[in-house]
Design an enzyme around this catalytic site. Structure first.
Site, PDB file in Angstrom:
ATOM      1  N   TYR A   1       0.866  -1.152   0.035  1.00 53.19           N
ATOM      2  CA  TYR A   1       0.054   0.035   0.076  1.00 53.19           C
ATOM      3  C   TYR A   1       0.826   1.330  -0.129  1.00 53.19           C
ATOM      4  O   TYR A   1       0.480   2.187  -0.981  1.00 53.19           O
ATOM      5  CB  TYR A   1      -1.099  -0.054   1.084  1.00 53.19           C
TER       6      TYR A   1
ATOM      7  N   LYS B   1       1.191   4.369  -2.783  1.00 53.18           N
ATOM      8  CA  LYS B   1       1.027   5.608  -2.369  1.00 53.18           C
ATOM      9  C   LYS B   1       2.236   6.568  -2.690  1.00 53.18           C
ATOM     10  O   LYS B   1       2.048   7.879  -2.933  1.00 53.18           O
ATOM     11  CB  LYS B   1       0.609   5.799  -1.082  1.00 53.18           C
TER      12      LYS B   1
END
Ligand SMILES: NC(=O)c1ccc[n+]([C@@H]2O[C@H](COP(=O)([O-])OP(=O)(O)OC[C@H]3O[C@@H](n4cnc5c(N)ncnc54)[C@H](O)[C@@H]3O)[C@@H](O)[C@H]2O)c1
Length: 256
Positions: free
Chosen positions: A156, A160
């Site tokens: 994740y 990002k």
């Protein structure tokens, strides 16, 4: 052609995307909403809620990780609503796994939706906006996990960080066309993505994750309106020269 600006918000069936879509309608924009096909029913309700605010709206189902589907989505919105002025590349998936438990397949899945998906939405929105010649605002979903390490957020966080890089590069390339590119980078906000079944036990929505991501006990929760207000600012005339920024909403945990 009407002079009302047109926005497209991905991942708008729930959570931040839904709240952003409604805020943009309140700000006076016509708003197309996207999500995956299995969320069609939820999208219909969002369209009705936007129309109830006196704005035009359409639902476009598409998987943002598919180049073909993103291209077709942007074309459909431009054709049916008269162009595209604001793209909010909000769709994303969560993934909580440490590095040693992250499979190549899980990494690829998260990168495909959270990073490639954002690149594709930026790309096709930019092509449409450049061709229209009336500027535009492109907005991405970053995260405080895109600014610093967070235990257990390997894939994740990588995705990002990619959103932050894309946002900076796209901002430079698109400045000559009057198009700004920015992202919101919040810490944990209570949405379906972050609410844990044990939240009630742990002290309320988001509290499990708040603990996980290391806020001092007692730090107030970040409300969804922090993101919707930031998006509203990104699309305002006052923000004409704000570009390339991934703005943290995280009570001072990350700094550029
Ligand atoms: N909630 C938070 O604490 C938080 C913090 C930082 C960043 N973000 C980011 O904000 C965005 C929205 O988060 P949220 O909390 O509202 O999540 P959510 O899970 O509540 O909503 C995300 C929506 O995206 C949709 N979606 C998932 N994959 C898709 C795909 N391939 N194509 C189209 N739609 C797809 C989902 O169906 C869902 O409706 C995400 O990018 C997330 O990473 C959220």
């Amino acid at each position: 052609m009407s002079s009302t600006r047109v926005a497209l918000v991905s991942g708008a069936a729930q959570g931040l995307g839904l709240a952003i879509a409604l805020r943009l309608a309140e700000d006076g924009l016509d708003v197309a909403v996207n999500d995956i096909a299995s969320k069609s029913e939820e999208l219909k309700k969002v369209v009705a809620d936007i129309e109830a605010k006196g704005r035009r709206s359409i639902a476009v189902t598409a998987d943002v990780s598919s180049e073909e589907e993103v291209k077709a989505m942007v074309e459909k919105v431009a054709k049916e609503l008269g162009g595209l002025d604001v793209m909010v590349a909000n769709a994303g998936v969560g993934s909580i796994k440490p590095l040693v438990e992250t499979t190549a397949e899980e990494f690829d899945r998260v990168m495909a939706i959270n990073a490639r998906g954002v690149m594709l939405q930026y790309k096709y929105a930019a092509l449409q906006m450049v061709q229209q010649g009336r500027g535009g605002r492109i907005i991405g979903a970053c995260s405080s996990a895109g600014k610093r390490a967070n235990l257990g957020l390997c894939a994740y966080s990588a995705a990002k960080f990619a959103v932050r890089g894309l946002t900076q590069n796209a901002a430079q390339e698109l400045a000559p066309y009057g198009i700004t590119v920015n992202a919101y980078a919040p810490a944990v906000i209570a949405t379906p993505m972050t609410m844990h079944p044990d939240d009630a036990v742990n002290g309320g929505p988001g509290s499990t994750a708040m603990g996980l991501f290391g806020f001092p006990p007692g730090t107030p929760a970040i409300g969804i309106e922090a993101v919707t207000s930031l998006v509203s600012y990104f699309i305002s005339p006052a923000a004409a020269h704000l570009s390339g920024q991934s703005i943290a909403l995280d009570a001072g945990r990350t700094f550029d």
